[in-house]
Scaffold this motif. Structure first.
Motif, short mmCIF file in Angstrom:
data_model
loop_
_atom_site.label_atom_id
_atom_site.label_comp_id
_atom_site.label_asym_id
_atom_site.label_seq_id
_atom_site.Cartn_x
_atom_site.Cartn_y
_atom_site.Cartn_z
N THR A 210 0.83 -1.21 0.00
CA THR A 210 0.00 0.00 0.00
C THR A 210 0.86 1.26 0.00
O THR A 210 0.57 2.24 -0.69
N VAL A 211 1.93 1.25 0.77
CA VAL A 211 2.83 2.40 0.81
C VAL A 211 3.49 2.60 -0.55
O VAL A 211 3.66 3.75 -1.01
N LEU A 212 3.82 1.50 -1.24
CA LEU A 212 4.60 1.60 -2.47
C LEU A 212 3.75 1.76 -3.73
O LEU A 212 4.05 2.59 -4.59
N PHE A 213 2.66 0.96 -3.84
CA PHE A 213 1.95 1.00 -5.14
C PHE A 213 0.47 0.61 -5.08
O PHE A 213 -0.28 0.95 -5.99
N LEU A 214 0.03 -0.11 -4.07
CA LEU A 214 -1.33 -0.66 -4.07
C LEU A 214 -2.34 0.42 -3.70
O LEU A 214 -2.41 0.85 -2.54
N LYS A 215 -3.14 0.86 -4.67
CA LYS A 215 -4.10 1.94 -4.46
C LYS A 215 -5.53 1.42 -4.50
O LYS A 215 -5.83 0.44 -5.19
N ASP A 216 -6.41 2.11 -3.77
CA ASP A 216 -7.83 1.78 -3.83
C ASP A 216 -8.42 2.22 -5.16
O ASP A 216 -7.90 3.11 -5.84
N THR A 217 -9.55 1.61 -5.49
CA THR A 217 -10.28 1.99 -6.70
C THR A 217 -10.75 3.44 -6.58
O THR A 217 -11.19 3.89 -5.53
N LYS A 218 -10.64 4.17 -7.66
CA LYS A 218 -11.11 5.55 -7.68
C LYS A 218 -12.63 5.54 -7.71
O LYS A 218 -13.27 5.13 -8.68
N THR A 219 -13.25 5.97 -6.60
CA THR A 219 -14.70 6.01 -6.48
C THR A 219 -15.13 7.44 -6.15
O THR A 219 -14.28 8.30 -5.86
N PRO A 220 -16.44 7.72 -6.16
CA PRO A 220 -16.91 9.07 -5.79
C PRO A 220 -16.61 9.45 -4.34
O PRO A 220 -16.89 10.59 -3.94
N LEU A 221 -16.05 8.55 -3.54
CA LEU A 221 -15.71 8.85 -2.16
C LEU A 221 -14.22 9.03 -1.94
O LEU A 221 -13.79 9.37 -0.83
N LYS A 222 -13.42 8.83 -2.98
CA LYS A 222 -11.97 8.92 -2.83
C LYS A 222 -11.47 10.29 -3.28
O LYS A 222 -11.79 10.76 -4.35
N GLY A 223 -10.67 10.90 -2.41
CA GLY A 223 -10.15 12.22 -2.71
C GLY A 223 -8.95 12.18 -3.61
O GLY A 223 -8.32 11.14 -3.82
N GLY A 297 -15.43 -5.84 -8.16
CA GLY A 297 -14.11 -5.88 -7.55
C GLY A 297 -13.58 -4.55 -7.07
O GLY A 297 -12.39 -4.25 -7.22
N ILE A 298 -14.44 -3.73 -6.47
CA ILE A 298 -13.98 -2.45 -5.92
C ILE A 298 -13.02 -2.71 -4.76
O ILE A 298 -13.33 -3.46 -3.84
N ARG A 299 -11.85 -2.08 -4.82
CA ARG A 299 -10.94 -2.12 -3.67
C ARG A 299 -11.20 -0.86 -2.85
O ARG A 299 -10.93 0.25 -3.29
#
Length: 482
Positions: A210-223, A297-299
């Motif tokens: 997560t620190v290096l590359f693993l990102k959450d899915t871009k959703t309407p709640l993600k800044g 498959g939303i992360r």
């Protein structure tokens, strides 16, 4: 705790006060009467020097607390409010005032806290007090202990406030195993240890990823990248704590399990509606209704605070201030990452079962303690700037943070001012959404902090939470479990 001329900051405090984060806490307290500023000033003058954090400033390098003289008047702000202009927009005035505070940094030449007295009638209070401090001073548990030390029970003004009693962490060995001999206990212990090691390794790998590359899915709640510097808005709503306890007892889970299940259900409904609106917009305003509009498959992950104290309940403030206390004052907590289940379920109990299984899995891991240890090592080896950058990158790659703080069990008063509600939050983080749960008396307050440029309709999230709780309770009635 004996006062020292200088005292080093804890690892989490060093991270929180760094310019790259500068995380601040806001405690919004609603009162049932107007606030007398003279009472507040007098109480502070008598007690502020009893607490070293509130009578110390940061050293220039941000690594030590230095005792200093406190001019209480500099820390208490009572803005002029025109009574004719404010009679119709009390709540809006408070919301806008607190939002503006998120753009005004605390003065680092003096202790990092201030108090704002707003004698404005809102929907659920006659006046509002806002306590703001840099998160380096304390975590939520420490602050609640301070509140309890400064207030009395409304029902009995001669008695100090109380919270949920101090408790020890529960053992993972069941009573049946304890009664069935050493062999079964040995097998259980070996299996539990192997699972503990495996879970910890997996969690630490995902943390590094997560620190290096693993990102959450871009959703309407993600800044986005600029969300940390944007002004924040704070909203709250009360729900019945008894309803939460009812579901907890019937489903044989913890209050945190229930709250997380409600959160998953509510955010799933909210996001489904957002994606439906986007689809209808693309179809030129077509009225077609899509039962499930969520991408597959939303992360969607949430950072969750974990208390690292061996005594996880509350202790009196004086005991917390003692050196080497097992329930010490300060920022003795860490984070874990919770993968939330975002999807529409025909059975609302599925959200609860998933949250219970997830929390049970996370409790059987040393990720929180190892993360705290790695932050200490990183500060020594890489320095505060690099550590802060890594910490912030971790926050940017997940979607939100959630926390639950136990508050006073009974209604409390501050020097004759009965308290209607207490809700904490924070700003300076890299999230467009932050969710806090705080219990007070017989109610649970949900606080949502948002970046309004990303989430313009936070009240709909509250509506989804209330509807999820109502639906879960109704299903239990239908199944004859209540």
């Amino acid at each position: 705790m004996q006062k020292n001329e200088e005292e080093p900051l804890s690892p989490m405090a060093r991270v929180f006060q760094s310019p790259g984060i500068d995380l601040c806490a806001l405690i919004n307290i609603g009162f049932k009467t107007k606030i007398n500023p003279d009472v507040v000033l007098d109480a502070l003058k008598q007690n502020v020097y009893k607490h070293p954090r509130f009578s110390s400033k940061l050293s220039e390098n941000g690594e030590k607390w230095i005792e200093t003289k406190v001019n209480v008047e500099d820390h208490v702000i009572v803005p002029y409010i025109d009574p004719e202009e404010i009679c119709e927009i009390g709540q809006s005035f408070v919301d806008d005032y607190i939002s503006r505070l998120t753009l005004i940094p605390l003065d680092r030449s003096r202790p990092l806290w201030d108090i704002h007295i707003l004698n404005v009638k809102t929907s659920d209070a006659e006046a509002v007090g806002v306590i703001r401090f840099n998160h380096a001073l304390a975590d939520g548990m420490s602050f609640i202990s301070l509140v309890l030390a400064c207030t009395n029970k409304t029902s009995n003004p001669d008695m100090l406030s109380t919270a949920i009693p101090s408790v020890k962490r529960r053992s993972t060995v069941s009573h049946s195993l304890e009664k069935n001999g050493w062999f079964l206990r040995a097998i259980f212990t070996i299996g539990s240890t192997v699972r503990l090691i495996w879970n910890t390794l997996v969690d630490m790998f995902l943390l590094f990823a997560t620190v290096l590359f693993l990102k959450d899915t871009k959703t309407p709640l993600k800044g986005g990248a600029n969300v940390r510097s944007n002004p924040k808005k704070f909203y709250h709503r009360n729900i019945s704590l008894d309803d939460i306890k009812l579901i907890k007892n019937v489903m044989n889970m913890t209050i945190n399990d229930v709250l997380l299940g409600i959160t998953q259900a509510a955010l799933s409904s909210y996001l489904n509606r957002q994606y439906e609106q986007a689809k209808n917009s693309e179809e030129d305003g077509a009225l077609t209704s899509y039962p499930n509009n969520l991408p597959v498959g939303i992360r969607f992950r949430a950072g969750c605070t974990v208390n690292l104290r061996s005594d996880i309940g509350f202790k009196p403030l004086a005991e917390m201030m003692v050196k080497d206390s097992k329930c010490r004052w300060g920022n003795y907590f860490s984070f874990i990452i919770l993968p939330l289940s975002i999807g529409l379920e025909t059975d609302p109990m599925v959200y609860l079962k998933k949250s219970k299984a997830m929390m049970a899995r996370k409790k059987h891991s040393y990720q929180a303690a190892l993360t705290y240890f790695l932050i200490k090592i990183s500060l020594k080896v890489l320095g505060a700037k690099a550590t802060t950058s890594l910490f912030n990158q971790h926050l940017m790659n997940i979607t939100t943070c959630v926390s639950n703080v136990m508050g006073p069990m009974e209604e409390i008063s501050f020097h004759g001012h009965p308290v209607a509600y207490i809700y904490p939050s924070s700003y300076g983080h890299s999230h467009a959404l932050l969710i806090h749960y705080t219990s007070y008396a017989e109610e649970l307050t949900i606080t949502i902090t948002v970046d309004p440029t990303v989430i313009p309709d936070p009240h709909k999230i509250f509506d989804d939470m209330e509807e999820s709780l109502k639906t879960m309770k109704a299903v239990l009635w239908e199944r004859g479990l209540l």
